[in-house]
Write a protein that holds these residues in place. Structure first.
Motif, PDB file in Angstrom:
ATOM      1  N   LYS A 291       7.073   9.557  -2.504  1.00 24.32           N
ATOM      2  CA  LYS A 291       7.748   9.087  -1.288  1.00 24.32           C
ATOM      3  C   LYS A 291       8.124   7.602  -1.354  1.00 24.32           C
ATOM      4  N   PRO A 292       7.269   6.694  -1.891  1.00 25.53           N
ATOM      5  CA  PRO A 292       7.673   5.280  -1.935  1.00 25.53           C
ATOM      6  C   PRO A 292       8.907   5.005  -2.788  1.00 25.53           C
ATOM      7  N   LEU A 293       9.285   5.954  -3.649  1.00 18.00           N
ATOM      8  CA  LEU A 293      10.444   5.757  -4.512  1.00 18.00           C
ATOM      9  C   LEU A 293      11.668   6.510  -4.029  1.00 18.00           C
ATOM     10  N   PHE A 294      11.580   7.146  -2.870  1.00 17.03           N
ATOM     11  CA  PHE A 294      12.743   7.862  -2.340  1.00 17.03           C
ATOM     12  C   PHE A 294      13.846   6.862  -2.022  1.00 17.03           C
ATOM     13  N   PRO A 295      15.086   7.123  -2.462  1.00 14.15           N
ATOM     14  CA  PRO A 295      16.154   6.139  -2.265  1.00 14.15           C
ATOM     15  C   PRO A 295      16.673   6.110  -0.830  1.00 14.15           C
ATOM     16  N   VAL A 296      16.654   4.936  -0.236  1.00 14.12           N
ATOM     17  CA  VAL A 296      17.225   4.684   1.088  1.00 14.12           C
ATOM     18  C   VAL A 296      18.221   3.539   0.941  1.00 14.12           C
ATOM     19  N   ALA A 297      19.455   3.772   1.349  1.00 13.79           N
ATOM     20  CA  ALA A 297      20.532   2.784   1.174  1.00 13.79           C
ATOM     21  C   ALA A 297      20.681   2.378  -0.294  1.00 13.79           C
ATOM     22  N   GLY A 298      20.482   3.350  -1.174  1.00 12.65           N
ATOM     23  CA  GLY A 298      20.726   3.122  -2.593  1.00 12.65           C
ATOM     24  C   GLY A 298      19.585   2.531  -3.378  1.00 12.65           C
ATOM     25  N   LEU A 299      18.464   2.206  -2.710  1.00 10.59           N
ATOM     26  CA  LEU A 299      17.317   1.621  -3.400  1.00 10.59           C
ATOM     27  C   LEU A 299      16.051   2.405  -3.069  1.00 10.59           C
ATOM     28  N   PRO A 300      15.114   2.497  -4.024  1.00 10.71           N
ATOM     29  CA  PRO A 300      13.812   3.078  -3.685  1.00 10.71           C
ATOM     30  C   PRO A 300      13.206   2.372  -2.476  1.00 10.71           C
ATOM     31  N   LEU A 301      12.533   3.129  -1.636  1.00  8.31           N
ATOM     32  CA  LEU A 301      12.043   2.607  -0.367  1.00  8.31           C
ATOM     33  C   LEU A 301      11.299   1.289  -0.516  1.00  8.31           C
TER      34      LEU A 301
ATOM     35  N   LEU B 119       0.853  -1.188   0.000  1.00  2.00           N
ATOM     36  CA  LEU B 119       0.000   0.000   0.000  1.00  2.00           C
ATOM     37  C   LEU B 119       0.886   1.234   0.000  1.00  2.00           C
ATOM     38  N   ILE B 120       0.844   2.019  -1.084  1.00  2.00           N
ATOM     39  CA  ILE B 120       1.793   3.120  -1.231  1.00  2.00           C
ATOM     40  C   ILE B 120       1.154   4.494  -1.099  1.00  2.00           C
ATOM     41  N   GLY B 121      -0.179   4.570  -0.905  1.00  2.00           N
ATOM     42  CA  GLY B 121      -0.813   5.874  -0.703  1.00  2.00           C
ATOM     43  C   GLY B 121      -0.804   6.712  -1.962  1.00  2.00           C
ATOM     44  N   GLY B 122      -0.736   8.032  -1.759  1.00  2.00           N
ATOM     45  CA  GLY B 122      -0.781   8.930  -2.903  1.00  2.00           C
ATOM     46  C   GLY B 122      -0.153  10.265  -2.586  1.00  2.00           C
ATOM     47  N   PRO B 123      -0.167  11.202  -3.547  1.00  2.00           N
ATOM     48  CA  PRO B 123       0.547  12.471  -3.379  1.00  2.00           C
ATOM     49  C   PRO B 123      -0.005  13.355  -2.271  1.00  2.00           C
ATOM     50  N   GLN B 124      -1.276  13.151  -1.870  1.00  2.00           N
ATOM     51  CA  GLN B 124      -1.830  13.955  -0.781  1.00  2.00           C
ATOM     52  C   GLN B 124      -1.352  13.481   0.576  1.00  2.00           C
ATOM     53  N   LYS B 125      -0.747  12.288   0.630  1.00  2.00           N
ATOM     54  CA  LYS B 125      -0.241  11.743   1.884  1.00  2.00           C
ATOM     55  C   LYS B 125       1.257  12.031   2.001  1.00  2.00           C
ATOM     56  N   GLY B 126       1.798  11.759   3.181  1.00  2.00           N
ATOM     57  CA  GLY B 126       3.241  11.900   3.370  1.00  2.00           C
ATOM     58  C   GLY B 126       3.738  13.329   3.334  1.00  2.00           C
ATOM     59  N   THR B 127       2.914  14.292   3.771  1.00  2.00           N
ATOM     60  CA  THR B 127       3.324  15.693   3.711  1.00  2.00           C
ATOM     61  C   THR B 127       4.477  15.995   4.657  1.00  2.00           C
ATOM     62  N   ARG B 128       4.619  15.201   5.730  1.00  2.00           N
ATOM     63  CA  ARG B 128       5.724  15.433   6.667  1.00  2.00           C
ATOM     64  C   ARG B 128       7.070  15.070   6.047  1.00  2.00           C
ATOM     65  N   PHE B 129       7.043  14.389   4.910  1.00  2.00           N
ATOM     66  CA  PHE B 129       8.282  13.969   4.251  1.00  2.00           C
ATOM     67  C   PHE B 129       8.797  15.040   3.279  1.00  2.00           C
ATOM     68  N   ARG B 130       8.046  16.087   3.088  1.00  2.00           N
ATOM     69  CA  ARG B 130       8.495  17.161   2.206  1.00  2.00           C
ATOM     70  C   ARG B 130       9.666  17.895   2.852  1.00  2.00           C
ATOM     71  N   PRO B 131      10.594  18.474   2.039  1.00  2.00           N
ATOM     72  CA  PRO B 131      10.533  18.641   0.587  1.00  2.00           C
ATOM     73  C   PRO B 131      11.096  17.467  -0.201  1.00  2.00           C
ATOM     74  N   LEU B 132      11.432  16.357   0.455  1.00  2.00           N
ATOM     75  CA  LEU B 132      12.038  15.237  -0.258  1.00  2.00           C
ATOM     76  C   LEU B 132      11.078  14.575  -1.237  1.00  2.00           C
ATOM     77  N   SER B 133       9.773  14.736  -1.004  1.00  2.00           N
ATOM     78  CA  SER B 133       8.783  14.111  -1.882  1.00  2.00           C
ATOM     79  C   SER B 133       8.210  15.078  -2.905  1.00  2.00           C
ATOM     80  N   LEU B 134       8.847  16.230  -3.083  1.00  2.00           N
ATOM     81  CA  LEU B 134       8.342  17.193  -4.067  1.00  2.00           C
ATOM     82  C   LEU B 134       8.634  16.763  -5.496  1.00  2.00           C
ATOM     83  N   ASP B 135       9.738  16.066  -5.705  1.00  2.00           N
ATOM     84  CA  ASP B 135      10.125  15.698  -7.062  1.00  2.00           C
ATOM     85  C   ASP B 135      10.013  14.209  -7.330  1.00  2.00           C
ATOM     86  N   ILE B 136       9.680  13.442  -6.320  1.00  2.00           N
ATOM     87  CA  ILE B 136       9.607  11.994  -6.479  1.00  2.00           C
ATOM     88  C   ILE B 136       8.593  11.462  -5.480  1.00  2.00           C
TER      89      ILE B 136
END
Length: 431
Positions: free
Chosen positions: A26-36, A7-24
């Motif tokens: 959040k489920p695809l943000f790289p952690v340890a070299g791989l998308p989450l 379950l990956i949610g959508g663009p209206q969710k995960g606002t606390r993760f901004r600004p890292l989720s502005l261009d990608i």
């Protein structure tokens, strides 16, 4: 045959993760070299019986499909993205796509929240589920501190049978230190239970003249799990392996550290080994470096550093406890601590970029990541990691996402994309 739903949610969710989720997403943000969520997928493909992985969310398909296509070629398993027409809740999305989930008549299916990070014990969880007497849901649980448990789904279990006898989502007072990890095994009969809730909500919508879309919004925790507690159909397996949520940008640094640690035994080839052949820079484990990165031999990296593709690291640079995203340039003798440097950012010579870690309290057993609000009660920015935001290149007007001038200091600050700084900054958000 088994399936997994993430379950990956959508663009209206995960606002606390901004600004890292502005261009990608959040489920695809790289952690340890791989998308989450690739860490989720790798845990799934390690189970031999698992043949299909379904990503469920309401991000536009164009933002997710290329990732799905790439992983289709990488792993020998079917991966599909199922886009919701609107936010349907954690159970509403499962019910909406029930035909795709039930296709092929799997013995059971995993459900995983996309914003959790863990050493996923999926095989252990499934074997435990199979050992039970006709369960509907098996929850992966872990222990938290009493104050922190109020921020999670809390479970009371029978110590002998492991049946969940009481479940409350984010209770207002203490219930239990056993919390829901957001990782489940479901039997197919769960759709009868969700269907009963859907039909009841639909009838209520018709009676009150509300939109029928409201009937499709079903919350798994409050509307499914809580009523199932005490019926003999809901069970929990308590695990002691590492687990954390990824709610804020600060939690990405914490997750990065633990995934790098897991690489030691599961994927040592992803770690840059100290004094490896052809490597003249100084490495303190654990460090992941993309092969396309250019690093000067006098740089010092680690511990717990991930560096993305196309990054340039100059002479005398020191980086630790940080994530450097693709195409960033870290110029000579700069220092980066507890920070995330966004794509295409430029760090000037002798600059210092430093944040404050928000790790769990090491003196408290079972402590989890704190996810404090951005501002405290006095209206001041809570100390956290420093973040340099990033936009994908076609949106840039100055050639880089964030430009930090030489000999300046950034401390506990958040800089939104497309900013060229002119001074040192402490405890500020630069909009």
């Amino acid at each position: 045959m088994l399936k997994a739903i993430i379950l990956i949610g959508g663009p209206q969710k995960g606002t606390r993760f901004r600004p890292l989720s502005l261009d990608i997403p959040k489920p695809l943000f790289p952690v340890a070299g791989l998308p989450l969520i690739q860490h989720h997928i790798e845990a799934c493909v390690s189970i031999e019986e698992l043949k299909e992985i379904l990503l469920v969310g309401f991000y536009p398909a164009a933002q997710i499909q290329q990732f799905v296509n790439d992983l289709q070629h990488q792993y020998n398993v079917t991966i599909k993205y199922l886009q919701e027409f609107t936010a349907l809740g954690t159970a509403g999305g499962l019910y909406h796509f029930r035909d795709q989930i039930r296709y092929g008549n799997p013995d059971a299916f995993f459900v995983m929240n996309g914003d959790v990070c863990a050493d996923f014990p999926l095989d252990e969880l499934y074997k435990f589920h199979k050992s039970l007497n006709n369960p509907l849901v098996t929850i992966m649980g872990t222990e938290a501190t009493k104050p922190q448990s109020l921020h999670y789904g809390c479970m009371v279990t029978n110590k002998t049978t492991h049946e969940v006898t009481h479940y409350v989502e984010k209770p207002s007072s203490y219930v239990s230190t056993l919390i829901n990890c957001g990782i489940y095994v479901f039997s197919l009969d769960i759709f009868h239970t969700i269907g009963d809730v859907f039909n009841a909500k639909q009838q209520d919508c018709y009676r009150n003249g509300n939109s029928s879309r409201e009937a499709g919004y079903i919350q798994l925790e409050q509307e499914i799990l809580a009523p199932l507690a005490g019926t003999g159909k809901l069970f929990a397996l308590q695990v002691t392996k590492w687990w954390s949520q990824l709610k804020t940008a600060g939690s990405a640094i914490y997750a990065n550290r633990h995934y790098l640690e897991l690489y030691r035994t599961k994927h040592p080839e992803r770690l840059r080994q100290p004094n490896s052949a052809g490597d003249s820079c100084t490495i303190y484990p654990d460090v992941h470096i993309d092969p396309t990165t250019v690093i000067h031999n006098s740089a010092v990296l680690g511990p717990n550093v991930s560096i993305g593709s196309g990054v340039v690291v100059g002479p005398g640079v020191r980086i630790r406890e940080s994530i450097i995203l693709s195409d960033a340039v870290i110029n000579d003798h700069s220092l980066i601590l507890h920070s995330i440097v966004g794509r295409n950012s430029r760090i000037g010579t002798w600059a210092r970029v430093e944040g404050t870690p928000s790790d769990p309290d090491p003196n408290k057993a079972f402590a989890k990541m704190e996810n404090p609000p951005l501002f405290n009660n006095d209206g001041r920015l809570n100390p956290s990691i420093t973040i340099l935001g990033s936009f994908i290149s076609e949106f840039l007007s100055c050639g880089c996402a964030v430009s930090v001038p030489a000999e300046t200091i950034l401390l506990n600050s958040i800089v939104l994309p497309n900013k060229e700084l002119s001074r040192s900054i402490k405890n500020e958000i630069i909009l």
